[in-house]
Scaffold this motif. Sequence first.
Motif, mmCIF file in Angstrom:
data_model
loop_
_atom_site.group_PDB
_atom_site.id
_atom_site.type_symbol
_atom_site.label_atom_id
_atom_site.label_comp_id
_atom_site.label_asym_id
_atom_site.label_seq_id
_atom_site.Cartn_x
_atom_site.Cartn_y
_atom_site.Cartn_z
ATOM 1 N N LYS A 44 1.253 -1.230 0.025
ATOM 2 C CA LYS A 44 -0.017 0.132 -0.233
ATOM 3 C C LYS A 44 1.205 0.669 -0.190
ATOM 4 O O LYS A 44 1.768 1.391 1.133
ATOM 5 C CB LYS A 44 -1.082 -0.143 1.384
ATOM 6 C CG LYS A 44 -1.868 1.453 0.925
ATOM 7 C CD LYS A 44 -3.157 1.067 2.373
ATOM 8 C CE LYS A 44 -3.565 2.298 2.580
ATOM 9 N NZ LYS A 44 -3.401 3.256 2.982
ATOM 10 N N GLU A 45 0.662 1.891 -0.754
ATOM 11 C CA GLU A 45 1.421 3.246 -1.282
ATOM 12 C C GLU A 45 0.455 4.636 0.279
ATOM 13 O O GLU A 45 -0.237 4.859 -0.515
ATOM 14 C CB GLU A 45 1.398 4.201 -2.419
ATOM 15 C CG GLU A 45 2.160 2.887 -3.775
ATOM 16 C CD GLU A 45 1.873 3.385 -4.820
ATOM 17 O OE1 GLU A 45 1.097 4.736 -4.983
ATOM 18 O OE2 GLU A 45 2.283 3.149 -6.046
ATOM 19 N N CYS A 46 2.190 4.535 1.163
ATOM 20 C CA CYS A 46 1.073 5.389 2.171
ATOM 21 C C CYS A 46 1.900 6.931 2.023
ATOM 22 O O CYS A 46 2.719 6.721 0.995
ATOM 23 C CB CYS A 46 1.636 4.984 3.638
ATOM 24 S SG CYS A 46 1.373 2.929 4.145
ATOM 25 N N ARG A 47 1.869 7.803 2.976
ATOM 26 C CA ARG A 47 2.108 9.703 2.805
ATOM 27 C C ARG A 47 3.701 9.228 2.362
ATOM 28 O O ARG A 47 4.051 9.988 1.910
ATOM 29 C CB ARG A 47 1.867 10.191 3.748
ATOM 30 C CG ARG A 47 2.737 11.360 3.279
ATOM 31 C CD ARG A 47 1.664 12.701 5.189
ATOM 32 N NE ARG A 47 2.509 13.220 5.356
ATOM 33 C CZ ARG A 47 1.897 14.229 6.249
ATOM 34 N NH1 ARG A 47 1.847 14.098 7.356
ATOM 35 N NH2 ARG A 47 3.140 15.891 6.165
ATOM 36 N N LYS A 48 4.571 8.392 3.705
ATOM 37 C CA LYS A 48 5.469 8.464 4.131
ATOM 38 C C LYS A 48 6.447 7.598 2.696
ATOM 39 O O LYS A 48 7.364 8.047 2.552
ATOM 40 C CB LYS A 48 6.396 8.573 5.059
ATOM 41 C CG LYS A 48 5.678 9.772 6.209
ATOM 42 C CD LYS A 48 6.321 9.598 7.185
ATOM 43 C CE LYS A 48 5.309 10.893 8.032
ATOM 44 N NZ LYS A 48 6.438 12.003 7.435
ATOM 45 N N LYS A 49 6.169 6.410 2.799
ATOM 46 C CA LYS A 49 6.445 5.125 1.596
ATOM 47 C C LYS A 49 5.495 4.154 1.702
ATOM 48 O O LYS A 49 4.773 4.118 2.050
ATOM 49 C CB LYS A 49 7.598 4.936 2.528
ATOM 50 C CG LYS A 49 8.075 4.397 3.592
ATOM 51 C CD LYS A 49 9.191 3.591 4.388
ATOM 52 C CE LYS A 49 8.639 2.864 5.805
ATOM 53 N NZ LYS A 49 10.026 2.246 6.001
ATOM 54 N N LYS A 97 5.441 -0.955 -10.654
ATOM 55 C CA LYS A 97 4.884 -2.114 -11.639
ATOM 56 C C LYS A 97 3.400 -3.274 -10.436
ATOM 57 O O LYS A 97 3.312 -3.023 -9.505
ATOM 58 C CB LYS A 97 5.760 -3.316 -11.903
ATOM 59 C CG LYS A 97 6.329 -2.857 -12.904
ATOM 60 C CD LYS A 97 7.884 -3.729 -13.555
ATOM 61 C CE LYS A 97 8.013 -3.363 -14.127
ATOM 62 N NZ LYS A 97 8.156 -2.882 -15.598
ATOM 63 N N ASN A 98 2.478 -2.900 -11.544
ATOM 64 C CA ASN A 98 1.016 -4.206 -11.105
ATOM 65 C C ASN A 98 0.476 -3.995 -9.805
ATOM 66 O O ASN A 98 0.056 -3.652 -8.701
ATOM 67 C CB ASN A 98 1.689 -5.460 -10.127
ATOM 68 C CG ASN A 98 3.386 -6.137 -11.225
ATOM 69 O OD1 ASN A 98 2.382 -5.973 -12.794
ATOM 70 N ND2 ASN A 98 3.785 -6.303 -10.251
ATOM 71 N N ARG A 99 -0.067 -1.711 -10.333
ATOM 72 C CA ARG A 99 -0.439 -1.252 -9.157
ATOM 73 C C ARG A 99 -2.120 -0.820 -9.864
ATOM 74 O O ARG A 99 -2.033 -0.788 -11.216
ATOM 75 C CB ARG A 99 0.096 0.100 -9.004
ATOM 76 C CG ARG A 99 1.811 -0.072 -9.138
ATOM 77 C CD ARG A 99 2.793 1.279 -9.364
ATOM 78 N NE ARG A 99 2.022 1.818 -8.477
ATOM 79 C CZ ARG A 99 1.251 3.729 -9.589
ATOM 80 N NH1 ARG A 99 1.315 3.671 -10.441
ATOM 81 N NH2 ARG A 99 1.352 4.311 -8.909
ATOM 82 N N TRP A 100 -2.900 -0.401 -8.898
ATOM 83 C CA TRP A 100 -4.110 -0.247 -8.774
ATOM 84 C C TRP A 100 -4.178 0.520 -7.819
ATOM 85 O O TRP A 100 -4.056 0.907 -6.568
ATOM 86 C CB TRP A 100 -5.136 -1.286 -9.558
ATOM 87 C CG TRP A 100 -5.389 -2.163 -8.343
ATOM 88 C CD1 TRP A 100 -6.955 -1.890 -7.074
ATOM 89 C CD2 TRP A 100 -5.317 -3.249 -7.161
ATOM 90 N NE1 TRP A 100 -7.112 -2.868 -6.606
ATOM 91 C CE2 TRP A 100 -5.272 -3.531 -6.657
ATOM 92 C CE3 TRP A 100 -3.695 -4.130 -8.130
ATOM 93 C CZ2 TRP A 100 -5.285 -4.952 -5.777
ATOM 94 C CZ3 TRP A 100 -3.306 -5.255 -7.564
ATOM 95 C CH2 TRP A 100 -4.199 -5.635 -6.610
ATOM 96 N N MET A 101 -5.710 1.218 -8.264
ATOM 97 C CA MET A 101 -6.089 2.145 -7.426
ATOM 98 C C MET A 101 -7.544 1.707 -6.957
ATOM 99 O O MET A 101 -8.319 0.847 -7.686
ATOM 100 C CB MET A 101 -6.454 4.120 -7.646
ATOM 101 C CG MET A 101 -6.410 5.218 -6.259
ATOM 102 S SD MET A 101 -7.146 6.241 -7.750
ATOM 103 C CE MET A 101 -5.580 6.278 -7.930
ATOM 104 N N ILE A 102 -7.339 2.030 -5.149
ATOM 105 C CA ILE A 102 -9.395 1.240 -4.288
ATOM 106 C C ILE A 102 -9.340 2.425 -4.621
ATOM 107 O O ILE A 102 -9.228 3.842 -3.590
ATOM 108 C CB ILE A 102 -9.174 0.160 -3.430
ATOM 109 C CG1 ILE A 102 -8.146 -0.649 -3.734
ATOM 110 C CG2 ILE A 102 -10.317 0.046 -2.864
ATOM 111 C CD1 ILE A 102 -7.354 -1.897 -3.018
ATOM 112 N N VAL A 110 -3.408 3.599 -3.062
ATOM 113 C CA VAL A 110 -2.685 2.969 -4.248
ATOM 114 C C VAL A 110 -2.123 1.403 -3.544
ATOM 115 O O VAL A 110 -1.855 1.754 -2.895
ATOM 116 C CB VAL A 110 -1.646 3.692 -5.272
ATOM 117 C CG1 VAL A 110 -1.065 2.997 -6.415
ATOM 118 C CG2 VAL A 110 -2.496 4.848 -5.914
ATOM 119 N N VAL A 111 -2.419 0.477 -4.262
ATOM 120 C CA VAL A 111 -1.894 -0.667 -3.658
ATOM 121 C C VAL A 111 -1.154 -1.081 -5.202
ATOM 122 O O VAL A 111 -1.550 -1.071 -6.446
ATOM 123 C CB VAL A 111 -2.928 -1.766 -3.288
ATOM 124 C CG1 VAL A 111 -3.654 -1.457 -1.687
ATOM 125 C CG2 VAL A 111 -4.075 -1.915 -4.140
#
Length: 279
Positions: A44-49, A97-102, A110-111
């Motif tokens: 999971k793409e969080c605010r910091k990393k 790579k292999n990303r999508w947005m929920i 984004v995960v």
Amino acid sequence: MVDYLANTEINSQRIAAVESCFGASGQPLALPGRVLLGEGVLTKECRKKAKPRIFFLFNDILVYGSIVLNKRKYRSQHIIPLEEVTLELLPETLQAKNRWMIKTAKKSFVVSAASATERQEWISHIEECVRRQLLATGLQPSTEHAAPWIPDKATDICMRCTQTRFSALTRRHHCRKCGFVVCAECSRERFLLPRLSPKPLRVCSLCFRELAAQKQQEEAEELGTGAAGQPAYLAGAVCGASSGDDDDSDEDRESSGDGDWPSRVEFYASGVTWSSFHS
């Protein structure tokens, strides 16, 4: 789909194992007719990393949380009703790579999966569950979604004024409407966004003007005014400095005192590799 598992002992055991891993801090997950379809770790793409998170897909909800000890202990449980979910594929880059947005009305993020095949598995299963939920509830697909927060590392300067450079002393803030990374001066205003919070939230100067103009037009059409003679479009809007409202959500904070946890959990997915969906 595995509707035949509803109200069976094996399904009850699977759900009980997930509840046990979240402990007393998690919400009860067992409901009549609810089926656990699959689980796995996504980034999971969080605010910091970007951070690994455990995800559980049920036939009516998506649950995720932070990993303390894989298949033993999780925390910061989040529950998303599937009828509110919309998915969006994201383009591939060399670094991502292999990303999508929920996307939901309250939160979008984004995960990414470990492979294209795993991404497609997740997406196809979630979309089928969403389709079935909408059919069962008679609801229409959601059209309003919260903006995802742009990660801190994406920019070194304010995305509004493009002048202020962030440093150890100059903090980054996020507009709750557009998700942009902005400086304190460009995000002094607050505006009430009922879908996100009952309290006025930090917004950037551009979003504030757009929201205020939209609200003013709506109120003019209704010939209404705000409290105490104030224009209604400013009702609930506040100006002032931040008081720490830009910290990461509780899922990104360290916590203690979670209570007693089982010394050993015979987790139902112990024999699978990275992720699995039950059949």
